[in-house]
Motif scaffolding. Sequence first.
Motif, PDB file in Angstrom:
ATOM      1  N   ASP A 216      -0.077   6.266  -2.744  1.00 28.85           N
ATOM      2  CA  ASP A 216       0.813   6.835  -3.753  1.00 28.85           C
ATOM      3  C   ASP A 216       1.112   5.772  -4.787  1.00 28.85           C
ATOM      4  N   PRO A 217       0.392   5.774  -5.925  1.00 29.39           N
ATOM      5  CA  PRO A 217       0.574   4.708  -6.904  1.00 29.39           C
ATOM      6  C   PRO A 217       1.968   4.698  -7.524  1.00 29.39           C
ATOM      7  N   SER A 218       2.711   5.798  -7.406  1.00 24.38           N
ATOM      8  CA  SER A 218       4.027   5.841  -8.039  1.00 24.38           C
ATOM      9  C   SER A 218       5.067   5.018  -7.277  1.00 24.38           C
ATOM     10  N   GLN A 219       4.827   4.735  -6.015  1.00 25.68           N
ATOM     11  CA  GLN A 219       5.775   3.898  -5.265  1.00 25.68           C
ATOM     12  C   GLN A 219       5.400   2.441  -5.470  1.00 25.68           C
ATOM     13  N   VAL A 220       6.108   1.776  -6.356  1.00 28.36           N
ATOM     14  CA  VAL A 220       5.751   0.404  -6.681  1.00 28.36           C
ATOM     15  C   VAL A 220       6.044  -0.503  -5.478  1.00 28.36           C
ATOM     16  N   ASN A 221       5.104  -1.330  -5.174  1.00 28.76           N
ATOM     17  CA  ASN A 221       5.166  -2.262  -4.045  1.00 28.76           C
ATOM     18  C   ASN A 221       5.177  -1.595  -2.669  1.00 28.76           C
TER      19      ASN A 221
ATOM     20  N   TYR B 246      -9.543   2.380   7.020  1.00 26.05           N
ATOM     21  CA  TYR B 246     -10.034   1.190   6.304  1.00 26.05           C
ATOM     22  C   TYR B 246     -11.110   1.598   5.306  1.00 26.05           C
ATOM     23  N   ASP B 247     -12.007   2.450   5.749  1.00 28.33           N
ATOM     24  CA  ASP B 247     -13.129   2.875   4.929  1.00 28.33           C
ATOM     25  C   ASP B 247     -12.650   3.527   3.638  1.00 28.33           C
ATOM     26  N   PHE B 248     -11.618   4.356   3.728  1.00 32.10           N
ATOM     27  CA  PHE B 248     -11.214   5.140   2.565  1.00 32.10           C
ATOM     28  C   PHE B 248     -10.082   4.514   1.761  1.00 32.10           C
ATOM     29  N   PHE B 249      -9.249   3.689   2.402  1.00 28.64           N
ATOM     30  CA  PHE B 249      -8.087   3.152   1.688  1.00 28.64           C
ATOM     31  C   PHE B 249      -8.104   1.631   1.595  1.00 28.64           C
ATOM     32  N   GLY B 250      -9.000   0.996   2.320  1.00 20.51           N
ATOM     33  CA  GLY B 250      -9.012  -0.457   2.298  1.00 20.51           C
ATOM     34  C   GLY B 250      -7.854  -1.083   3.035  1.00 20.51           C
ATOM     35  N   ILE B 251      -7.271  -0.336   3.962  1.00 16.58           N
ATOM     36  CA  ILE B 251      -6.177  -0.898   4.748  1.00 16.58           C
ATOM     37  C   ILE B 251      -6.784  -1.717   5.883  1.00 16.58           C
ATOM     38  N   ILE B 252      -6.374  -2.976   5.967  1.00 21.89           N
ATOM     39  CA  ILE B 252      -6.941  -3.864   6.986  1.00 21.89           C
ATOM     40  C   ILE B 252      -6.048  -3.839   8.214  1.00 21.89           C
ATOM     41  N   PHE B 253      -6.609  -3.431   9.317  1.00 24.71           N
ATOM     42  CA  PHE B 253      -5.846  -3.392  10.558  1.00 24.71           C
ATOM     43  C   PHE B 253      -6.101  -4.682  11.312  1.00 24.71           C
ATOM     44  N   GLU B 254      -5.088  -5.522  11.361  1.00 27.21           N
ATOM     45  CA  GLU B 254      -5.265  -6.848  11.952  1.00 27.21           C
ATOM     46  C   GLU B 254      -5.380  -6.742  13.456  1.00 27.21           C
ATOM     47  N   GLY B 255      -6.430  -7.347  13.992  1.00 33.73           N
ATOM     48  CA  GLY B 255      -6.660  -7.320  15.427  1.00 33.73           C
ATOM     49  C   GLY B 255      -7.588  -6.205  15.869  1.00 33.73           C
TER      50      GLY B 255
ATOM     51  N   ARG C   8       6.396  11.965  13.831  1.00 35.98           N
ATOM     52  CA  ARG C   8       5.554  11.378  12.792  1.00 35.98           C
ATOM     53  C   ARG C   8       6.180  10.051  12.377  1.00 35.98           C
ATOM     54  N   ILE C   9       5.353   9.028  12.276  1.00 35.96           N
ATOM     55  CA  ILE C   9       5.847   7.714  11.879  1.00 35.96           C
ATOM     56  C   ILE C   9       5.081   7.271  10.645  1.00 35.96           C
ATOM     57  N   LYS C  10       5.821   6.855   9.641  1.00 34.62           N
ATOM     58  CA  LYS C  10       5.171   6.445   8.397  1.00 34.62           C
ATOM     59  C   LYS C  10       5.609   5.038   8.050  1.00 34.62           C
ATOM     60  N   SER C  11       4.678   4.293   7.496  1.00 36.86           N
ATOM     61  CA  SER C  11       5.002   2.940   7.076  1.00 36.86           C
ATOM     62  C   SER C  11       4.210   2.624   5.823  1.00 36.86           C
ATOM     63  N   PHE C  12       4.872   1.947   4.889  1.00 36.74           N
ATOM     64  CA  PHE C  12       4.218   1.664   3.613  1.00 36.74           C
ATOM     65  C   PHE C  12       4.173   0.161   3.352  1.00 36.74           C
ATOM     66  N   THR C  13       3.171  -0.225   2.576  1.00 30.93           N
ATOM     67  CA  THR C  13       3.048  -1.628   2.200  1.00 30.93           C
ATOM     68  C   THR C  13       2.504  -1.716   0.780  1.00 30.93           C
ATOM     69  N   ALA C  14       2.615  -2.922   0.223  1.00 33.79           N
ATOM     70  CA  ALA C  14       2.151  -3.108  -1.154  1.00 33.79           C
ATOM     71  C   ALA C  14       0.629  -3.143  -1.203  1.00 33.79           C
ATOM     72  N   LEU C  15       0.083  -2.698  -2.341  1.00 29.92           N
ATOM     73  CA  LEU C  15      -1.369  -2.663  -2.519  1.00 29.92           C
ATOM     74  C   LEU C  15      -1.961  -4.067  -2.470  1.00 29.92           C
ATOM     75  N   SER C  16      -1.161  -5.068  -2.846  1.00 31.94           N
ATOM     76  CA  SER C  16      -1.662  -6.439  -2.875  1.00 31.94           C
ATOM     77  C   SER C  16      -1.780  -7.027  -1.464  1.00 31.94           C
ATOM     78  N   ASN C  17      -1.122  -6.421  -0.498  1.00 30.87           N
ATOM     79  CA  ASN C  17      -1.164  -6.949   0.865  1.00 30.87           C
ATOM     80  C   ASN C  17      -1.415  -5.799   1.842  1.00 30.87           C
ATOM     81  N   PRO C  18      -2.638  -5.243   1.804  1.00 30.02           N
ATOM     82  CA  PRO C  18      -2.869  -4.008   2.569  1.00 30.02           C
ATOM     83  C   PRO C  18      -3.149  -4.273   4.040  1.00 30.02           C
ATOM     84  N   LYS C  19      -2.202  -4.826   4.742  1.00 29.65           N
ATOM     85  CA  LYS C  19      -2.448  -5.187   6.135  1.00 29.65           C
ATOM     86  C   LYS C  19      -1.467  -4.474   7.056  1.00 29.65           C
TER      87      LYS C  19
END
Lengths: 399, 177
Positions: B75-80, B129-138, B99-110
């Motif tokens: 959601d690009p409208s939610q800054v950071n 990861y494939d579609f959003f580039g979210i890196i799942f650590e571990g 349902r559990i939701k968590s958001f993070t900044a585009l600059s730190n997609p981890k």
Amino acid sequence: MSHIKLDKDSIERETTTLNLGPTHPATHGVFQNILELDGERIVGADTTIGYIHRAFEKIAEHRAYYQITPLTDRLNYCSSPINNMGWHTTVEKLFGIQTSKRVDYLRVIIMELARISDHLICNSILGVDTGAYSGFLYLMQERENIYEIYEEICGARLTTNMGRVGGFERDINPIAIRKIREFLKRYPKTLSEFEKLFNRNRIFMDRTIDVGKISAESALNYGFTGPNLRACGVDYDVRVMEPYSSYQDFDFSIPVGSNGDAYDRFMVRNREMWESLKIIGQALENLPEGSYQADVPEFVLPPKEEVYNDMEALIYHFKIIMGEVDVPKGEVYHSVEGANGELGFYLVSDGGRTPFRLHFRRPCFIYYQAYPEIIKGSLISDAIVTLSGLNVIAGELDA
Amino acid sequence: MPHTILSDKMNRLNNTEILEKLKSKFGTEILFSEEPFGLLTIYIEKQIIKDMLQYLYQETHLGFQFLTDLCGIHDPSQVNAELGVVYHLQNMRTNTRIRIKSFTALSNPKFPTVTDIFKTANWMERETYDFFGIIFEGHPNLKRILNMDDMVDFPLRKEFPLEDQTRLDKDDKMFGR
């Protein structure tokens, strides 16, 4: 995957790599399994999927709600009406649309026909893969009959695009009712014949019992749903747990297995077909009179005569066709019992004409990741039986 | 035949009770909660995702041991807080969902991986990861799953165009997003 060095007890020095797929007749769809073999025994496996990925989730973000139904057709194309109605009930949940009992019962009839057509393909193909071709030929005729019923209801056979949000585009016609009644009369005979050929067949039992076995705990951890989970002994069925489309009105039982192997999956699917027949019979006997559409002018096209003579009808016609209806904001998760398991739709709407985000929970995609673990240590021929027993549909796998 | 799960609708866990329990455990790290269509939705800080899912899994009166779905959202409208991950969990025994939701900044997609709690998260996280580039650590094997390996974009991000933008015959100014 790379070759694995083998111990001294094997006559080979290192494993052989075998590509099962992407276009192998036994995969029944386009996906690749890379097997590491010690002789004929599988010591390691890896899968590659995505060969028919069509980016439905991205396309859906650019399509009006009624234009997404054809996309859902192409998920599990062996039972597309279930996907269609799953999408429609999701949108109805978001809009708060109440459908009439007639719509619900008609949907139940069609969804159960779709379940039968999906299960019969899976089970008869399992027969083909174990070397029994005749069962497939017996049942294929019945799938043709089901497709003729679809044709009578919506005009299409495989990718049905059946129904609309709020109900159906037209009422069910007497020919379709007659064909369903004929099917209900004829199918039990065919199915019993099929069961006589397979259920206690020594060769078939030897090929499937204890093949592709998974425990209930492992299956739950891997996210199994549907017949594959029930074969492990877990009686989870969305139709009962969270009834949609008036499933609570019908009397049916959920068959479960105990062993979680290919044979139990086969038996669960067979029993489910009998239960589906029971549901269709009940729905057809008690089919209520009433409208085949809910009262939603945002989605139900007005009759043609009104469109030509009435201003308001013309406006609604234009709005619906161009997909410019008002959509409420909100996020909703709705699931239906697909032929392979829980088919979920996670829909986020920001009030625009298209979904802001739509995610399909595709049961195939989720349980196929257990495949390498299941087949490890078994023979190649068992890997193929496992694959058909799990009923992996490439369309649903790749979305 | 054995029945591992005896579902009982009357037994369904109460949303407020679940929320109270989680709040007493995690306190301020639960940012916000709502109940759209009766489904308890909790917004949390990404640091506690793993602890929260582990707690929901283990605690006897919660027992959310089935990961129904995991997907990303942009959601690009939610800054950071542009990129998010949505978890749908289920307790089959009591037929309760959360349902559990968590958001993070585009600059730190981890995000932390949950593959060690749910094996099923493996491919779901790869898909995200494939579609959003979210890196799942571990994550044991974080690589593309549906798209080709040499792709550089993350196609479900909103800025990624659906079609070739050099085409002139496709005008989406009037109709279309």
